[in-house]
Design an enzyme around this catalytic site. Structure first.
Site, PDB file in Angstrom:
ATOM      1  CG  HIS A 128      -2.595 -11.682   4.649  1.00 29.99           C
ATOM      2  ND1 HIS A 128      -2.052 -10.421   4.717  1.00 29.99           N
ATOM      3  CD2 HIS A 128      -3.886 -11.555   5.035  1.00 29.99           C
ATOM      4  CE1 HIS A 128      -2.978  -9.571   5.138  1.00 29.99           C
ATOM      5  NE2 HIS A 128      -4.104 -10.234   5.330  1.00 29.99           N
ATOM      6  CG  ASP A 206       1.363 -15.041   8.255  1.00 32.89           C
ATOM      7  OD1 ASP A 206       0.768 -15.149   9.339  1.00 32.89           O
ATOM      8  OD2 ASP A 206       0.937 -14.364   7.304  1.00 32.89           O
ATOM      9  CD  GLN A 209      -6.311 -16.542   9.893  1.00 28.66           C
ATOM     10  OE1 GLN A 209      -7.020 -17.082  10.731  1.00 28.66           O
ATOM     11  NE2 GLN A 209      -6.567 -15.346   9.415  1.00 28.66           N
ATOM     12  CE  LYS A 232      -5.506 -12.178  11.464  1.00 30.64           C
ATOM     13  NZ  LYS A 232      -6.684 -11.717  10.747  1.00 30.64           N
ATOM     14  CB  CYS A 372      -5.378  -9.396   2.395  1.00 28.20           C
ATOM     15  SG  CYS A 372      -6.356  -8.064   3.061  1.00 28.20           S
TER      16      CYS A 372
END
Ligand code: C6P
Length: 415
Positions: A128, A206, A209, A232, A372
């Site tokens: 991202h 990161d 997700q 999320k 993104c």
């Protein structure tokens, strides 16, 4: 939530008021844009209302009853996150606005003092922008070099390239997604962490997700920095978490100055508060941090293995059906062992926005665009893709509506 003998979507669907919405000429909403943000259960909505109705106060300051209650509830969320992710020291959990702010915090507060000319930072082609641009700015400012690990035709990282970068002995940091927001690819994070540790490079993950969709054991991962966002995973917007190892946080300068992060201020000098407050300047997002606890309770009650299994089932079902839709190209692993509940696809020569607009008329909400992730779009040689992403409340019937809608698109464009 209802009895656990039912399928996960049946157990939990009625907890989500927005899923009862009718949209576009009275069509049932089919919400498949969960990688962008998930819907919120009534338990989370009630928690925020309850906070503002009964407890609203600033925290860590006054001694009155409301201030004490709010402070306790805010810190209880920190402890709950520690338990949820198996983090032994809750002071290693820093509340930020989201994954983006967490990564920027590291790029500024750690990067400016630890990266210099001649060093290398490694990221990947499926990141991202939030895990690329802060490193571009840092390397441009310091004269360090930014390198990438490319992806193969299945949308998986070519880890032999990571070996080559690490073999230079100059890599200071590897910054990688746990799960790609576009392809759904699950990074072999244990392997990546081991390689980085063996080479003496720091590793930032990161997890935007990943944490919402699978069991993540930060305490045993062995990474240095881990970031994710509450919105999320059924929680509110405006709250995220940065986890970092204590000794790293202790040796870092503050990211922002003012408010809670201060111990003593004199005319010419200031001393910093203890962890985690050293990195939580100003009044934090008290209400949303407190109601994030309700989201964690909700996911804990379901169990993260059940969340993952439900997504595997839906993704497998969708991939099978989508492979039969004329003209549809699917990106990524196409294999639920290596993929989260995210499917990116295109119809050859049809703009993704046209696809998304047509299926929106049936109430189906997907995301179209570059997500993104323009470096990845360049690699795939497309300007944009469509993306369907699933969560706990999605059903096979909703996947069927998606497939019927995609078949309509194929007909409209005579594919
Ligand atoms: N991805 C998507 O539709 P924030 O906005 O700070 O909460 O999260 C940023 C971010 C960082 N990393 C990954 C892997 C992400 O997926 C996201 C957010 C959304 O894919 C919005 S662009």
């Amino acid at each position: 939530m209802q009895s656990s003998t039912q399928s996960l979507d049946t157990q939990c669907r009625s907890d989500f008021p927005v899923l009862k919405r009718r949209v576009r000429d009275d069509k049932a909403l089919v919400y498949l844009d969960n990688a962008a943000t998930t819907q919120k259960p009534i338990q989370v909505i009630d928690a925020i209302t309850n906070y503002y109705k009964n407890h609203n106060s600033n925290i860590h300051r006054a001694v009155h009853a409301l201030a004490e209650e709010s402070t306790e509830a805010f810190e209880a969320t920190r402890s709950k996150i520690a338990k949820f992710l198996n983090i032994a020291h809750s002071e290693e959990i820093i509340f930020v606005r989201g994954t983006t702010e967490a990564i920027n915090l590291i790029a500024y507060a750690w990067g400016r003092d630890n990266v210099q000319k001649g060093d290398i930072i490694v990221t990947t082609e499926y990141e991202h922008h939030s895990n690329i641009v802060p490193w571009q700015v840092l390397t441009q400012e310091t004269g360090a070099e930014l390198r990438y690990v490319d992806i193969d035709d299945n949308g998986e990282l070519m880890l032999e390239q990571l070996d080559e970068h690490l073999a230079t002995g100059k890599v200071k940091l590897v910054a990688v997604s746990h799960v790609s927001n576009v392809l759904g690819t699950i990074t072999d994070i244990q392997k990546v962490i081991k390689k980085c540790k063996d080479a003496g490079a720091k590793i930032l993950i990161d997890g935007a997700q990943a944490v919402p969709h699978m069991k993540v054991d930060i305490g045993n991962l062995g990474c240095d920095f881990y970031a994710f966002s509450a919105h999320k995973m059924l929680g509110p917007t405006g709250v995220g978490v940065l986890w970092a190892r204590k000794e790293l946080l202790e040796n870092m300068k503050p990211f922002q100055c003012g408010g809670d992060m201060i111990r003593e201020v004199h005319k010419q000098e200031t001393t910093w508060n203890d962890l985690p407050y050293k990195f939580e300047a100003g009044t934090p997002n008290v209400a949303d941090v407190i109601c994030f606890a309700a989201a964690i309770d909700y996911l804990t009650e379901i169990g993260m293995d059940n969340v993952r299994n439900h997504e595997i089932e839906l993704t497998k079902y969708a991939l099978e059906k989508m492979s039969k839709v004329k003209g549809l190209v699917i990106y990524g692993p196409n294999d639920t062992k290596k993929q989260g509940g995210v499917i990116s696809f295109n119809f050859k020569d049809v703009h993704p926005h046209d696809v998304a607009t047509i299926i929106d008329k049936n109430g189906v909400a997907i995301r179209s665009g570059h997500h993104c992730a323009q470096v990845l779009m360049e690699k795939l040689d497309v300007a944009a893709t469509n993306r369907a992403s699933f969560y706990i409340y999605n059903t096979k019937e909703e996947v069927n509506t998606l497939i019927d809608s995609l078949e309509q698109v194929a007909k409209v464009f005579k594919l």
